[in-house]
Design an enzyme around this catalytic site. Structure first.
Site, PDB file in Angstrom:
ATOM      1  CE  LYS A 291       0.053  13.610   4.646  1.00 36.50           C
ATOM      2  NZ  LYS A 291       0.067  14.750   5.399  1.00 36.50           N
ATOM      3  CB  VAL A 292      -4.744  10.169  -2.382  1.00 41.08           C
ATOM      4  CG1 VAL A 292      -4.760  10.322  -3.564  1.00 41.08           C
ATOM      5  CG2 VAL A 292      -3.275   9.160  -3.122  1.00 41.08           C
TER       6      VAL A 292
ATOM      7  N   GLY B 245      -6.753   9.570   1.124  1.00 39.32           N
ATOM      8  CA  GLY B 245      -5.688   8.149   1.818  1.00 39.32           C
ATOM      9  C   GLY B 245      -4.295   8.325   1.308  1.00 39.32           C
TER      10      GLY B 245
ATOM     11  CG  ASP C 283       2.878  -2.437  -4.893  1.00 35.91           C
ATOM     12  OD1 ASP C 283       2.121  -3.326  -4.438  1.00 35.91           O
ATOM     13  OD2 ASP C 283       2.878  -1.009  -4.224  1.00 35.91           O
TER      14      ASP C 283
ATOM     15  N   GLY D  29      -1.254   6.113   0.020  1.00 42.07           N
ATOM     16  CA  GLY D  29      -1.074   5.601  -1.281  1.00 42.07           C
ATOM     17  C   GLY D  29       0.326   4.781  -1.168  1.00 42.07           C
ATOM     18  N   GLY D  30       1.032   4.441  -1.423  1.00 43.47           N
ATOM     19  CA  GLY D  30       2.148   2.868  -1.681  1.00 43.47           C
ATOM     20  C   GLY D  30       3.094   4.279  -1.396  1.00 43.47           C
TER      21      GLY D  30
END
Ligand SMILES: *[C@@H]1O[C@H](CO)[C@@H](O)[C@H](O)[C@H]1NC(C)=O
Ligand SMILES: *[C@@H]1O[C@H](CO)[C@@H](O)[C@H](O)[C@H]1NC(C)=O
Ligand SMILES: *[C@@H]1O[C@H](CO)[C@@H](O)[C@H](O)[C@H]1NC(C)=O
Ligand SMILES: *[C@@H]1O[C@H](CO)[C@@H](O)[C@H](O)[C@H]1NC(C)=O
Ligand SMILES: *[C@@H]1O[C@H](CO)[C@@H](O)[C@H](O)[C@H]1NC(C)=O
Ligand SMILES: *[C@@H]1O[C@H](CO)[C@@H](O)[C@H](O)[C@H]1NC(C)=O
Length: 690
Positions: free
Chosen positions: A359-360, A353, A471, A355-356
């Protein structure tokens, strides 16, 4: 040793079958090897270890473990109701999860029941609960060895011995210690992880109850007790009672052990054979991050292995440059090559996905087969790289079961790769919004909320520095294989700020979770985190995002909608309908109430994480009145401003990174101070004797 042990056992076996209640009851466990349930009854998480050590609790949170002599004993004269004298001698140890932080303690107890119904862990030590505290009908007598200072019960410190009668508020207490001779008192650290011996002696003629302690290493019983308290136990005890130990853990936890126990009615307890008692299990080196000071040998080893790693990298094309100062950093430094192999060359197929911050990818290390999540962060500036890495080092030392653990990192040119524990169930938002694969039950949701709360409490109050998450939102809560909630991305927001222009700070966060004052001041604080946590609680209950662009205008902002329902006494209508009404009403109302309290526009009106945790644990009652989130707001009405905000970010673009400036030099919020001087964790929890 074997001989003494066998003798103890034989004595037990001899006594057990002919157990008629007598005023001379006696038993003796020199270690518990081979002791079965019939000879000692265990409940809660108490377990007998192979070595013959009795372990009442391990270091998991909120456990109760008890061990009682299986038969009730006669504690009073049947004809005149006068309590008998008794004497007990035992050896115990408290091994805390984190050095210096115990949780919560153990108690020698004489009680109506071997498993009191409704008794709570934490500060109640598995003996009582919040509603029966102080009730004379409890018939509960205990000598507590308490390693947490509970202000509620007026504990004197986090290392004390106390006499408790029907309450957890001690009638008499003293700092743990012993008298070497009649005058000089030496302190004992209960949570040192070392064996301690204790005597509880009651004399019914003089109505004196004595508690004596000493390290197991000292040979004889000190001549002077640490507590000598004048009390007639006759009205407190019943004719027949159970005798044993109860122990509990709370947010903080210790393993509580008993290695031997002897007891006698109307006479002195037999001495334990100290030399043959079972030994404590070897130390677990679980929380190395907390232990400060790495031995030279380890340092040399680490440097050696890093040097050999460098040697390897150097031979690889595209080598990432390692500067000398990077060698001093804590969490594992991976080579780019290792991570490239683990993520199969950062293939899109491995993408978990966005993330803030980037990329992960999913990664698997071929040798160990361990799965990890690799987060790729690109940095726009080379400035402040050293600070950047020292931040990573401190993030890597954060350890809590409700945080996603940072395993290591890798730097390659401007890119930074962070390696985290892999969370098989992904992020919480995927279970809440749109069409989730699986509808979380209320129990699961409540567990997630409590887990995240406990992780956040650790960041806010329990670590050596205050860490502001900045966050908090459903997509930053990851679920492990048992659907425990774990906070991810902690520390990153702050990390991201390094290298940005001094004098400007970025408001990092996500619309809907952003505390209104943040958009004005740009200063993240613990209470701005509480705002985000409030939004998270509401969305977990309601199954809706804090701002639902597709919703009807009056339902656009979740907190307003919930408040509207709440104020009309229809709060339960806000609950996620996909749970089909299957939930605990009280818990749901509690979480909604807390969600509303945290959503207050006035930072001071929001509860602290510590308060939220004790409300969630049911240890403290929540205040009855909740006011509208905007009501306690001082000055200009930011509510409108907040609405404007929403309207200028329609539909999908909820991720927001804006820029605001504040006067340079006024950035003195404690969170941003480079390092707080003392490792002051929970107030009063620092062991001053260390
Ligand atoms: C402690 O005991 C509980 C209950 O028996 C168990 O679920 C937990 O995994 C144990 N924790 C550790 C760290 O061994
Ligand atoms: C119990 O009390 C009665 C009356 O005071 C006394 O005669 C008797 O000896 C006592 N028994 C014990 C076991 O102390
Ligand atoms: C507290 O303990 C008593 C028994 O001592 C029990 O009857 C009661 O239900 C418990 N209360 C709660 C809230 O668990
Ligand atoms: C004490 O406990 C008893 C029995 O559980 C109960 O009937 C009584 O109301 C309690 N008293 C107080 C003051 O709470
Ligand atoms: C001390 O013990 C008595 C019972 O003997 C109890 O009624 C009283 O409340 C206790 N006092 C304190 C301060 O805990
Ligand atoms: C309790 O301690 C006092 C004071 O040291 C002593 O005089 C008394 O004999 C002790 N009693 C018991 C039962 O140990």
């Amino acid at each position: 040793m074997a001989k003494a042990l066998r003798f103890g056992m034989v004595l037990c076996f001899l006594l057990y079958p002919c157990l008629v209640l007598s005023q001379f009851d006696e038993f003796y466990y020199n270690g518990f090897k081979g002791v079965s349930d019939k000879i000692l009854s265990l409940n809660g998480v108490a377990e007998m270890e192979g070595s013959g050590m009795l372990r009442l609790t391990n270091d998991t949170s909120r456990l109760i473990g008890r061990a009682f002599y299986p038969k009730p004993l006669r504690f009073r004269n049947f004809s005149d109701g006068k309590a008998f004298s008794f004497s007990s001698y035992f050896a115990f140890a408290v091994v805390p999860e984190y050095p210096k932080l115990g949780g919560h303690g153990l108690a020698f107890t004489i009680s109506k029941s071997k498993a009191p119904i409704g008794a709570l862990p934490s500060q109640y030590l598995g003996l009582l609960n919040s509603s029966d505290i102080g009730n004379f009908s409890n018939h509960c007598f205990a000598v507590e060895f308490d390693t947490v200072q509970d202000f509620e019960f007026e504990d004197i410190n986090d290392n004390h011995v106390g006499i408790d009668i029907n309450s957890m508020e001690s009638n008499a207490s003293a700092t743990a210690g012993y008298f070497k001779d009649d005058l000089s008192k030496e302190d004992i650290n209960l949570k040192s992880g070392k064996m301690i011996q204790a005597w509880v002696d009651y004399d019914s003629l003089s109505n004196l109850l004595n508690v004596t302690l000493s390290p197991l290493s000292s040979k004889s019983k000190p001549s002077r007790p640490i507590i000598s308290y004048n009390v007639d136990l006759s009205p407190i005890l019943l004719d027949t009672m159970y005798v044993g130990f109860s122990s509990s853990t709370g947010l903080l936890a210790s393993s509580h052990y008993i290695s031997g126990w002897s007891f006698k009615m109307n006479g002195p307890a037999r001495a334990l054979d100290v030399s043959s008692l079972p030994a404590l299990p070897g130390p677990k080196r679980k929380h190395t991050g907390v232990t400060i000071g790495v031995s030279v040998a380890v340092a040399v080893l680490v440097i050696f292995s890093i040097c050999s790693a460098i040697f390897l990298f150097r031979n690889i094309k595209n080598a990432d440059v390692v500067e000398e100062w990077e060698l001093n950093v804590g969490p594992h430094r991976y080579s780019y090559q290792e991570l490239k192999i683990a993520t199969k060359g950062f293939r899109d197929k491995e993408l978990l996905g966005f993330g803030g911050f980037g990329k992960v990818y999913r990664g698997v290390f071929p040798q160990s087969k361990t799965q990890v999540a690799v987060k790729q962060i690109s940095r726009d500036s080379k400035q402040g790289l050293r600070e950047f890495v020292s931040e990573i080092e401190s993030i890597g030392r954060l350890r809590h079961k409700n945080l996603v653990q940072l395993q290591g990192w890798c730097r390659r040119r401007a890119d930074l790769l962070l390696v985290y524990d892999f969370m098989p169930n992904g992020s919480l938002d995927r279970f809440l919004f749109n069409e989730p694969k699986m509808i979380l039950s209320w129990e699961q949701r409540f567990k997630i909320i409590r887990g995240v709360a406990s992780g956040l409490l650790y960041l806010h109050e329990e670590w050596e520095q205050i860490v502001i998450h900045r966050d908090i939102k459903a997509s930053n809560v990851l679920l492990d294989s048992e659907l425990n909630g774990r906070l991810g991305d902690f520390g990153l927001a702050r990390l991201y700020e390094h290298g940005s222009n001094p004098g400007t700070t970025r408001v990092v966060g996500t619309l809907g979770y952003l505390a209104p004052e943040l958009t004005r001041t740009g200063k993240a604080t613990r209470s701005s985190d509480m705002f985000g946590f409030g939004a998270l609680m509401l969305e977990v209950v309601c199954g809706r995002r804090p701002i639902e662009a597709k919703a009807l205008p009056e339902e656009l902002i979740l907190v307003d909608w919930v408040w509207d329902k709440w104020s009309r006494g229809e709060a339960l209508d806000a609950v996620d309908s996909r749970m089909n009404g299957d939930f605990d009403e009280n818990e749901v109302l509690l979480v909604l109430r807390l969600g509303l309290m945290c959503s207050s526009h006035a930072p001071m009106a929001r509860p602290s994480m510590k308060q939220v945790v004790s409300y969630l644990d049911g240890d403290v009652r929540t205040p009855d009145a909740v006011s509208a989130p905007w009501e306690s707001e001082v000055g200009s009405s930011t509510h409108e401003g907040f609405d404007d905000f929403v309207h200028s970010y329609p539909s999908s673009s909820f991720e927001k990174v804006s820029s605001s400036s504040y006067p340079a030099g006024r950035d003195a919020d404690i969170e941003d101070a480079p390092c707080r001087p003392t490792i002051a964790l929970l107030p009063g929890k620092v062991d001053s004797s260390q």
